[in-house]
Design a protein around this motif. Structure first.
Motif, PDB file in Angstrom:
ATOM      1  N   GLU A  11      -7.789  -8.197   7.211  1.00 45.03           N
ATOM      2  CA  GLU A  11      -7.276  -6.949   7.762  1.00 45.03           C
ATOM      3  C   GLU A  11      -6.353  -6.247   6.772  1.00 45.03           C
ATOM      4  O   GLU A  11      -6.390  -5.023   6.626  1.00 45.03           O
ATOM      5  CB  GLU A  11      -6.556  -7.220   9.073  1.00 45.03           C
ATOM      6  N   ALA A  12      -5.510  -7.021   6.082  1.00 42.83           N
ATOM      7  CA  ALA A  12      -4.607  -6.433   5.092  1.00 42.83           C
ATOM      8  C   ALA A  12      -5.406  -5.846   3.925  1.00 42.83           C
ATOM      9  O   ALA A  12      -5.069  -4.768   3.417  1.00 42.83           O
ATOM     10  CB  ALA A  12      -3.620  -7.484   4.593  1.00 42.83           C
ATOM     11  N   LEU A  37      -5.919   2.713   2.172  1.00 42.13           N
ATOM     12  CA  LEU A  37      -4.801   3.392   1.529  1.00 42.13           C
ATOM     13  C   LEU A  37      -5.179   3.838   0.118  1.00 42.13           C
ATOM     14  O   LEU A  37      -4.884   4.964  -0.301  1.00 42.13           O
ATOM     15  CB  LEU A  37      -3.578   2.484   1.502  1.00 42.13           C
ATOM     16  N   ALA A  55      -6.879  -2.564   5.097  1.00 40.21           N
ATOM     17  CA  ALA A  55      -5.868  -1.509   5.159  1.00 40.21           C
ATOM     18  C   ALA A  55      -5.497  -1.045   3.750  1.00 40.21           C
ATOM     19  O   ALA A  55      -5.322   0.152   3.503  1.00 40.21           O
ATOM     20  CB  ALA A  55      -4.635  -2.012   5.903  1.00 40.21           C
TER      21      ALA A  55
END
Length: 66
Positions: free
Chosen positions: A34-35, A42, A38
Motif C-alpha cells: 500500500e505504501a 505521488l 501511494a
C-alpha cells in the motif's frame, strides 16, 4: 488432467494462496504494498504537475525568444 497430479501437490505454496493469514508477515507485506502504491501515485502526480508547469511556461514565453 489426464493423470497429472493436482497443482497443490506439485507446488506446495500454491495451496497457501487461499489462506494468506497462515503465512507470517503478510500484514507487513500488505502495508508495504500500500505504501509503494501511494508513493507511486505521488510520484506520478508530481511528474504531471512539473510537466504541466513546463508546458505552461513554454506556451507563455513562446513569443519572447530573442
Amino acid at each position: 488432467m489426464y493423470g497429472k497430479p493436482a497443482l497443490g501437490t506439485v507446488l506446495p505454496l500454491a495451496g497457501l494462496t487461499a489462506a494468506p493469514e497462515v503465512m507470517p508477515g503478510i500484514p507487513f507485506a500488505k502495508g508495504l504494498q500500500e505504501a509503494a502504491g501511494a508513493g507511486f501515485l505521488l510520484y506520478c502526480s508530481v511528474a504531471v504537475v512539473l510537466l504541466s508547469a513546463k508546458a505552461w511556461f513554454q506556451v507563455r514565453n513562446h513569443g519572447d525568444r530573442s
